[in-house]
Design a protein around this motif. Structure first.
Motif, mmCIF file in Angstrom:
data_model
loop_
_atom_site.group_PDB
_atom_site.id
_atom_site.type_symbol
_atom_site.label_atom_id
_atom_site.label_comp_id
_atom_site.label_asym_id
_atom_site.label_seq_id
_atom_site.Cartn_x
_atom_site.Cartn_y
_atom_site.Cartn_z
ATOM 1 N N LEU A 1 93.656 -65.937 47.210
ATOM 2 C CA LEU A 1 94.197 -66.852 46.931
ATOM 3 C C LEU A 1 93.810 -67.541 45.656
ATOM 4 O O LEU A 1 92.980 -66.979 44.912
ATOM 5 C CB LEU A 1 93.001 -68.119 47.963
ATOM 6 N N THR A 2 94.618 -68.609 45.074
ATOM 7 C CA THR A 2 94.207 -69.297 43.746
ATOM 8 C C THR A 2 92.988 -70.007 44.061
ATOM 9 O O THR A 2 92.534 -70.416 45.058
ATOM 10 C CB THR A 2 95.411 -70.130 43.472
ATOM 11 N N SER A 3 92.253 -70.545 43.091
ATOM 12 C CA SER A 3 91.245 -71.112 43.068
ATOM 13 C C SER A 3 91.411 -72.626 43.805
ATOM 14 O O SER A 3 90.632 -73.129 44.450
ATOM 15 C CB SER A 3 90.690 -71.468 41.827
ATOM 16 N N ALA A 4 92.595 -73.088 43.714
ATOM 17 C CA ALA A 4 93.074 -74.503 44.331
ATOM 18 C C ALA A 4 93.181 -74.245 45.763
ATOM 19 O O ALA A 4 92.799 -75.204 46.517
ATOM 20 C CB ALA A 4 94.329 -74.779 43.575
ATOM 21 N N GLU A 5 94.005 -73.089 45.927
ATOM 22 C CA GLU A 5 94.023 -72.787 47.365
ATOM 23 C C GLU A 5 92.578 -72.708 48.141
ATOM 24 O O GLU A 5 92.514 -73.141 49.348
ATOM 25 C CB GLU A 5 94.921 -71.382 47.653
ATOM 26 N N GLU A 6 91.927 -71.910 47.392
ATOM 27 C CA GLU A 6 90.518 -71.365 48.026
ATOM 28 C C GLU A 6 89.598 -73.031 48.194
ATOM 29 O O GLU A 6 89.175 -72.943 49.065
ATOM 30 C CB GLU A 6 89.737 -70.527 47.080
ATOM 31 N N ASN A 7 89.895 -73.790 47.181
ATOM 32 C CA ASN A 7 89.092 -74.974 47.467
ATOM 33 C C ASN A 7 89.633 -75.915 48.616
ATOM 34 O O ASN A 7 88.798 -76.330 49.356
ATOM 35 C CB ASN A 7 89.340 -75.808 46.244
ATOM 36 N N LEU A 8 91.063 -75.977 48.964
ATOM 37 C CA LEU A 8 91.421 -76.347 49.928
ATOM 38 C C LEU A 8 90.913 -75.799 51.342
ATOM 39 O O LEU A 8 90.690 -76.186 52.242
ATOM 40 C CB LEU A 8 92.846 -76.691 49.869
ATOM 41 N N MET A 9 90.912 -74.523 51.278
ATOM 42 C CA MET A 9 90.542 -73.671 52.329
ATOM 43 C C MET A 9 89.109 -74.012 52.928
ATOM 44 O O MET A 9 88.829 -73.788 53.985
ATOM 45 C CB MET A 9 90.940 -72.172 52.261
ATOM 46 N N LYS A 10 88.203 -74.249 51.890
ATOM 47 C CA LYS A 10 86.966 -74.428 52.279
ATOM 48 C C LYS A 10 86.817 -75.651 53.028
ATOM 49 O O LYS A 10 86.032 -75.683 54.189
ATOM 50 C CB LYS A 10 86.201 -74.746 50.949
ATOM 51 N N LEU A 11 87.571 -76.611 52.742
ATOM 52 C CA LEU A 11 87.782 -77.749 53.561
ATOM 53 C C LEU A 11 88.397 -77.747 55.091
ATOM 54 O O LEU A 11 87.763 -78.202 55.992
ATOM 55 C CB LEU A 11 88.391 -79.057 52.948
ATOM 56 N N PHE A 12 89.338 -76.632 54.829
ATOM 57 C CA PHE A 12 89.850 -76.208 56.225
ATOM 58 C C PHE A 12 89.158 -75.503 57.124
ATOM 59 O O PHE A 12 88.988 -75.912 58.196
ATOM 60 C CB PHE A 12 91.366 -75.602 55.967
ATOM 61 N N TRP A 13 88.126 -74.601 56.597
ATOM 62 C CA TRP A 13 87.332 -73.923 57.525
ATOM 63 C C TRP A 13 86.328 -74.728 58.281
ATOM 64 O O TRP A 13 86.045 -74.560 59.256
ATOM 65 C CB TRP A 13 86.779 -72.781 56.524
ATOM 66 N N LYS A 14 85.972 -76.044 57.619
ATOM 67 C CA LYS A 14 85.067 -76.991 58.123
ATOM 68 C C LYS A 14 85.872 -77.755 59.236
ATOM 69 O O LYS A 14 85.199 -77.859 60.389
ATOM 70 C CB LYS A 14 84.376 -78.024 57.125
ATOM 71 N N LEU A 15 87.071 -78.087 58.930
ATOM 72 C CA LEU A 15 87.978 -78.676 60.158
ATOM 73 C C LEU A 15 88.205 -77.842 61.123
ATOM 74 O O LEU A 15 88.357 -78.180 62.287
ATOM 75 C CB LEU A 15 88.892 -79.413 59.307
ATOM 76 N N GLU A 16 88.596 -76.456 60.594
ATOM 77 C CA GLU A 16 89.107 -75.741 61.870
ATOM 78 C C GLU A 16 90.565 -75.990 62.071
ATOM 79 O O GLU A 16 91.500 -75.304 62.304
ATOM 80 C CB GLU A 16 88.350 -75.488 62.890
ATOM 81 N N SER A 17 90.921 -77.181 62.864
ATOM 82 C CA SER A 17 92.166 -77.621 63.175
ATOM 83 C C SER A 17 92.308 -79.147 62.972
ATOM 84 O O SER A 17 91.373 -79.835 63.010
ATOM 85 C CB SER A 17 92.139 -77.670 64.738
ATOM 86 N N PHE A 18 93.410 -79.431 62.241
ATOM 87 C CA PHE A 18 93.328 -80.501 61.457
ATOM 88 C C PHE A 18 95.174 -81.244 61.374
ATOM 89 O O PHE A 18 95.921 -80.475 61.519
ATOM 90 C CB PHE A 18 92.845 -80.522 60.290
ATOM 91 N N TYR A 19 95.043 -82.328 60.965
ATOM 92 C CA TYR A 19 96.495 -82.919 60.617
ATOM 93 C C TYR A 19 96.356 -83.363 59.094
ATOM 94 O O TYR A 19 95.162 -83.357 58.398
ATOM 95 C CB TYR A 19 96.661 -84.348 61.296
ATOM 96 N N LEU A 20 97.443 -83.629 58.624
ATOM 97 C CA LEU A 20 97.457 -83.965 57.033
ATOM 98 C C LEU A 20 96.617 -85.234 56.826
ATOM 99 O O LEU A 20 95.884 -84.985 55.782
ATOM 100 C CB LEU A 20 98.883 -84.312 56.604
ATOM 101 N N LYS A 21 96.712 -86.244 57.635
ATOM 102 C CA LYS A 21 95.668 -87.293 57.458
ATOM 103 C C LYS A 21 94.509 -86.910 57.382
ATOM 104 O O LYS A 21 93.547 -87.638 56.802
ATOM 105 C CB LYS A 21 96.163 -88.377 58.672
ATOM 106 N N ASP A 22 93.787 -86.044 58.302
ATOM 107 C CA ASP A 22 92.642 -85.578 58.095
ATOM 108 C C ASP A 22 92.179 -84.912 56.889
ATOM 109 O O ASP A 22 90.855 -85.394 56.538
ATOM 110 C CB ASP A 22 92.078 -84.667 59.364
ATOM 111 N N ILE A 23 92.866 -84.206 56.313
ATOM 112 C CA ILE A 23 92.700 -83.750 54.822
ATOM 113 C C ILE A 23 92.346 -84.945 53.976
ATOM 114 O O ILE A 23 91.616 -84.811 53.188
ATOM 115 C CB ILE A 23 93.739 -82.761 54.638
ATOM 116 N N MET A 24 93.364 -85.761 54.051
ATOM 117 C CA MET A 24 93.152 -86.973 52.972
ATOM 118 C C MET A 24 92.121 -87.702 53.342
ATOM 119 O O MET A 24 91.409 -88.127 52.336
ATOM 120 C CB MET A 24 94.690 -87.561 53.185
ATOM 121 N N GLU A 25 91.650 -87.837 54.555
ATOM 122 C CA GLU A 25 90.527 -88.442 54.882
ATOM 123 C C GLU A 25 89.058 -87.910 54.229
ATOM 124 O O GLU A 25 88.071 -88.385 53.709
ATOM 125 C CB GLU A 25 90.368 -88.875 56.236
#
Length: 154
Positions: free
Chosen positions: A6-30
């Protein structure tokens, strides 16, 4: 399962995704901390992470629901194996030495992880034979008699 880098930007987003596990685009923005990226940027990264096999999508009406496929622990294992292979010649010993030398880990840190039952027994040391010292400290009576005889002769 093959894990890709992963690039550093992808990894930073994945850190958030790992916390959420399952999400929509609006959840990411929130949930994304300030400064928040543009929604199109996040959408692009989501598409890339789906292509790399980190996320799966499920269409629900007009929107997509994203689910993490690669668990965080698996990604950590992948990174550590890569690090070990590329920088430490696959040697755990070299990794530990580096961590100790850089004061990133201490022996106390390891005590809880390793239940090593090592008993140190004192080594049996053979007492050195001190023949000359014993002769001086504990002279034999026969030698005294010989010395007395020699003195009388002189």
């Amino acid at each position: 399962m093959k894990i890709n880098h992963l690039t550093s930007a992808e990894e930073n987003l994945m850190k958030l995704f790992w916390k959420l596990e399952s999400f929509y685009l609006k959840d990411i923005m929130e949930h994304h901390p300030e400064p928040k990226p543009h929604q199109n940027t996040v959408s692009t990264y989501l598409k890339i992470l789906v292509e790399k096999g980190y996320l799966s999508t499920e269409k629900e009406g007009r929107i997509f629901k994203y689910t993490v496929i690669v668990p965080f622990d698996e990604y950590k294992k992948f990174l550590l194996r890569e690090l070990s292979h590329n920088l430490f010649n696959d040697s755990g010993k070299e990794i530990l030495e580096f961590l100790f030398n850089e004061k990133l880990i201490s022996q106390d840190d390891l005590k809880g992880y390793f239940d090593l039952k090592i008993e140190l027994k004192p080594a049996k040391i053979k007492e050195p034979k001190l023949e000359y010292a014993n002769e001086i400290l504990n002279p034999k009576k026969d030698k005294k008699k010989d010395k007395k005889k020699k003195k009388k002769k002189d």
